[in-house]
Write an enzyme that holds these catalytic residues in place. Structure first.
Site, PDB file in Angstrom:
ATOM      1  CB  SER A   9      72.318  68.288 -59.830  1.00  0.00           C
ATOM      2  OG  SER A   9      71.417  67.836 -60.815  1.00  0.00           O
ATOM      3  CG  ASP A  11      72.985  74.301 -65.164  1.00  0.00           C
ATOM      4  OD1 ASP A  11      72.551  73.339 -65.823  1.00  0.00           O
ATOM      5  OD2 ASP A  11      73.178  74.248 -63.945  1.00  0.00           O
TER       6      ASP A  11
END
Length: 632
Positions: free
Chosen positions: A414, A466
């Site tokens: 991330s 995602d």
């Protein structure tokens, strides 16, 4: 209201006790007051269900009823005070059942009042009708150019201050310094630019996401998904390369996940983690000079040890220090792969969120790169912080002194994946054999030139749909445009969209065929916005216009396009089940490119596909499957 009515009816003749007269008047007045409020709220609900999102005509009487409800708040508050006074009166000697009932009523009244005030504070827009001044035509008709310019500046400044106050309120629990104030202003301007040109409320956005998801599912029922069509079939060499990279990624994802410390370890081991960590907290650990930041009870470091399986002596440096633009990381020796691993933590605090949201672009100066490009400002500053620590503090020199033959590998998930990518670009010239594995990095990270340059040493791993891997300002503008268009042109009331959408998300079924004003229109007509669509756009922003085909050729977009770093491995479910609860998931992986992630996909799994445990599970599943195939 029903409870008070029953209480009043049952005990109607029992108000002769001391304080009973006031009690009788209080209950009778409360019954009448609540009946009026219920009637007003029922009218609000009924009228608000009329029309469609872009057709407010049938709801034109709503403001009058809303102000009526607002006026009823005053007697409601007075009656709550009267009830509190009566309850606090020690001379009252009425029946205990009645007293307890009134106490419950008073408590409920105050709870309702408090939540009403909080709700108004949260959703109230202080700008109100000032947004209409964003219309340049309307301003120029009434004001001189200098006056309109000053008015527009004042409105934009007010909007920025409003967003800044909201962000400060959300971040009230963290210490705020100059860096925070600069970040607050930058993020406030970002939100102001994004939301200033629309007249959508949160429920409109929810309805738009539901409609987009169902429209997307209709397209995915086609034999081939557009996102999965590759321009060429992968060669056997690429397939072998993919197998090697997946095996490496599965190994290094453990380090990226371990950087989250005890929150990740407890989340993935809810029954045993605390017991194991309590056993580790009293064990010896490296000297304090090796660890920066607080690690109370040794929980973070104990979790890292348990997740990676490394020993104390394998860690060169660990930093739990966390501020805006300064994120935790650790440096360790990986003897299995003969690598010095720099693992950067992802988003886990308010400071990290502020770093994520500092999405302005800035230049990344690299003398050896032919064409310097733009990068995400907040993530670049975080990478600069770690770069200074690694180089200026001699951390990497210490590591290569211990293991000179090892290679350097930088990993992160991330925010950590984005930071690791930019850090790898900074260190590439000093360490030519460097490799970087970025797991679920943010989509709006590197300009095209830097993204192409990074393909030689960075691998990005994306799972499913995602959301974070598709997050960039152009993609967000595109999502806003799609929401405005599909919401504005749906002929169903919003409550029907939300109810049917919730049923569809929870129980599945076939996507609804909501009738729209787009039905029957020619393709040429679809390039122009409808009247309903324009009614939801307070003004046409440059970024909104940039997404239109005609204006795209005439004016540059407001936000430059930024891309994912490096080569991209996209992992998807073979038998994709849209529902959240699905067992025995099988994954498939393929090489992909940045154009696949140029649009945000709506899915129940758009958040869960980003979670580190899901990424690790997918990589382990692929590694085990390919390993078993090789052994066969």
């Amino acid at each position: 209201w029903i409870g008070i009515l029953v209480l009043y009816t049952v005990h109607k003749g029992q108000f002769n006790c001391p304080g009973g007269g006031l009690l009788h008047s209080y209950l009778l007045g409360l019954i009448i007051l609540l009946a009026s409020i219920i009637c007003t709220l029922s009218a609000l609900v009924y009228i608000s269900m009329q029309g469609t999102i872009s057709n407010p005509g049938p709801r034109k009487s709503l403001p009058k009823i809303l102000y009526t409800r607002l006026l009823l708040c005053f007697p409601e508050f007075v009656w709550a005070v009267v009830g509190a006074v009566w309850v606090s009166d020690n001379s009252v000697q009425c029946e205990r059942t009645v007293v307890n009932g009134v106490i419950g009523t008073v408590i409920a009244s105050w709870i309702i009042i408090v939540f009403t005030i909080l709700g108004v504070v949260i959703v109230f827009d202080p700008l109100g009708g000032k947004k209409t001044f964003y219309l340049p035509d309307g301003v120029s008709r009434n004001l001189e150019s200098s006056q309109s310019g000053q008015l527009l500046y004042n409105v934009k400044s007010s909007a920025t201050r409003v967003w800044e106050k909201r962000i400060r309120l959300l971040c009230c629990c963290i210490v705020q310094d100059d860096d925070h104030r600069v970040a607050f202003t930058s993020i406030a301007e970002l939100f102001r630019n994004y939301f200033s040109d629309t007249d959508l409320v949160p429920s409109d956005i929810a309805a738009g996401l539901i409609l987009l998801h169902q429209e997307q599912d209709k397209r995915e029922n086609c034999p081939k998904e557009p996102e999965e069509v590759l321009c060429h079939s992968p060669s056997s060499l690429m397939s072998e390369d993919l197998d090697v990279e997946l095996e490496n990624a599965a190994h290094y994802m453990l380090f990226a996940a371990a950087a989250y410390g005890w929150p990740y370890y407890v989340y993935t081991n809810p029954y045993t983690a605390l017991c194991k960590l309590n056993g580790d907290c009293c064990r010896t650990r490296p000297t304090d000079s090796d660890i920066m930041g607080s690690d109370r009870h040794n929980f973070h470091f104990g979790s890292i040890l348990n997740i990676t399986g490394l020993q104390y002596r394998d860690f060169i440096h660990i930093s739990f220090h966390n501020k805006i633009y300064e994120i935790p990381f650790f440096v360790a020796l990986d003897h299995k792969k003969e690598a010095i691993v720099v693992a950067v933590r992802g988003t886990l605090s308010f400071e990290d969120i502020l770093t994520d949201l500092s999405a302005d672009c800035e230049d990344l100066t690299l003398e050896e790169v032919l064409e310097n490009g733009f990068v995400h400002k907040g993530i670049t500053q975080a990478a600069n912080y770690i770069y200074r620590k690694l180089i200026n503090d001699g951390i990497l020199n210490q590591a290569f002194t211990i293991a000179p033959e090892y290679k350097l590998v930088i990993v992160g998930h991330s925010l950590g994946g984005g930071t690791a990518s930019i850090l790898a670009i900074m260190l590439r010239n000093s360490f030519p054999t460097l490799r970087c594995f970025a797991f679920s990095p943010p989509g709006g990270l590197l300009s095209k030139s830097l993204a192409d340059y990074s393909k030689h040493f960075i691998v990005s791993i994306i799972v499913g749909k995602d959301l974070v891997a598709r997050l960039s300002m152009p993609n967000m503008e595109d999502l806003k445009r799609r929401i405005v268009r599909i919401v504005a042109n749906c002929n169903r009331p919003k409550y029907q969209i939300l109810l049917r959408g919730c049923w569809y998300e929870v129980f599945g079924g076939d996507p609804d065929d909501f009738p729209t004003e787009l039905d029957g229109r020619s393709q040429d007509a679809l390039t122009q916005p409808l009247l309903a669509e324009e009614s939801l756009m307070v003004h046409r922003s440059p970024s909104y216009n940039a997404l239109e085909e005609e204006s795209h050729l005439n004016s540059p977009p407001q936000y430059p396009h930024l891309y994912l770093p490096g080569k991209i491995i996209h992992i998807v479910e073979e038998s994709s089940s849209r529902r959240l609860c699905s067992s025995d998931i099988k994954y498939t992986a393929r090489w992909s490119n940045e154009t696949v992630f140029s649009s945000i996909l709506i899915s129940p799994k758009m958040i869960t596909d980003h979670m580190p445990d899901v990424v690790l599970k997918a990589l382990n599943s692929l590694s085990q499957e390919r390993g078993s195939c090789l052994s066969c």
